[in-house]
Design a protein around this motif. Structure first.
Motif, short mmCIF file in Angstrom:
data_model
loop_
_atom_site.label_atom_id
_atom_site.label_comp_id
_atom_site.label_asym_id
_atom_site.label_seq_id
_atom_site.Cartn_x
_atom_site.Cartn_y
_atom_site.Cartn_z
N GLU A 57 -21.87 21.83 11.87
CA GLU A 57 -23.34 21.20 12.33
C GLU A 57 -23.42 19.86 11.88
O GLU A 57 -23.77 19.12 12.55
CB GLU A 57 -24.55 21.99 11.48
N ALA A 58 -22.95 19.38 10.71
CA ALA A 58 -23.03 17.88 10.31
C ALA A 58 -22.17 17.09 11.10
O ALA A 58 -22.71 16.16 11.74
CB ALA A 58 -22.52 17.83 8.77
N GLU A 59 -20.94 17.65 11.59
CA GLU A 59 -20.11 16.82 12.56
C GLU A 59 -20.82 16.77 13.85
O GLU A 59 -20.78 15.60 14.42
CB GLU A 59 -18.74 17.67 12.65
N ASN A 60 -21.32 17.66 14.37
CA ASN A 60 -21.97 17.78 15.56
C ASN A 60 -23.14 16.86 15.64
O ASN A 60 -23.68 16.23 16.72
CB ASN A 60 -22.53 19.22 16.12
N CYS A 61 -23.80 16.78 14.61
CA CYS A 61 -25.18 15.84 14.56
C CYS A 61 -24.54 14.47 14.56
O CYS A 61 -25.06 13.58 15.21
CB CYS A 61 -25.85 16.12 13.18
N LYS A 92 -31.44 21.13 9.26
CA LYS A 92 -31.77 21.36 7.74
C LYS A 92 -31.87 19.81 6.97
O LYS A 92 -31.34 18.79 7.52
CB LYS A 92 -30.61 22.31 7.23
N GLY A 93 -32.57 19.87 6.06
CA GLY A 93 -32.73 18.85 5.27
C GLY A 93 -31.73 18.02 5.09
O GLY A 93 -31.68 16.88 4.78
N THR A 99 -28.92 12.33 10.60
CA THR A 99 -29.85 12.27 11.74
C THR A 99 -30.52 10.83 11.82
O THR A 99 -30.59 10.38 13.06
CB THR A 99 -30.74 13.56 11.47
N LYS A 100 -31.05 10.22 10.65
CA LYS A 100 -31.42 8.91 10.70
C LYS A 100 -30.36 7.93 11.18
O LYS A 100 -30.63 7.15 11.87
CB LYS A 100 -32.05 8.54 9.29
N ASP A 101 -29.18 7.91 10.77
CA ASP A 101 -28.08 7.14 11.04
C ASP A 101 -27.98 7.32 12.67
O ASP A 101 -27.76 6.15 13.42
CB ASP A 101 -26.84 7.54 10.50
#
Length: 145
Positions: A57-61, A92-93, A99-101
């Protein structure tokens, strides 16, 4: 209120990542027939889909691609200089900074960002952003709710 994944972004990078992770033949956005991506691939279980999200998920974001035509249409047809744009995502938080980046890189205009996880977005919005007048979202369960 605007969602991010598959609303502001293209689905193809996620499909590519899922195909690679599950060692499956890739499908295109046009071939995806369900919001629940496991249903797009024969034999993939919801458990396997959850494992994919947990690991990627983090990578996909971070690698998400802006759906430029869709975003342009939303911003040109529904948003003016007085519109407050609140981005509410099921991310998720712990994905807030990524996400901001990503949003900074895209240059998208918005007023607030909320990573609410898998809770009901509708209930979250009713409680936290009751002034919302329009919703751009790809998850059909929000509209059923």
């Amino acid at each position: 209120m605007i969602d991010i994944d598959n609303t502001l972004t293209r689905l193809q990078p996620t499909l590519d990542s899922m195909s690679e992770h599950l060692e499956l033949t890739n499908i295109t956005e046009e071939e995806a027939t369900s919001f629940y991506l496991a249903e797009c691939y024969e034999g993939v279980t919801q458990k396997e889909e959850r494992a994919f999200w947990k690991s990627r998920e983090a990578e996909n974001c971070a690698i998400a691609e802006l759906a430029e035509d869709r975003v342009e249409s939303i911003y040109e047809n529904y948003i003016d200089e007085d519109t407050e744009i609140h981005i509410v995502t099921a991310r998720k938080g712990h994905l807030l900074d990524i996400t901001k980046d990503w949003l900074k890189k895209t240059g998208l205009m918005y007023h607030s960002l909320h990573c609410v996880g898998w809770q009901s977005k509708l209930k979250w919005i009713e409680k936290n952003l009751p002034q919302i007048e329009a919703i751009f979202e790809d998850n059909p369960s929000l509209f059923v709710e």
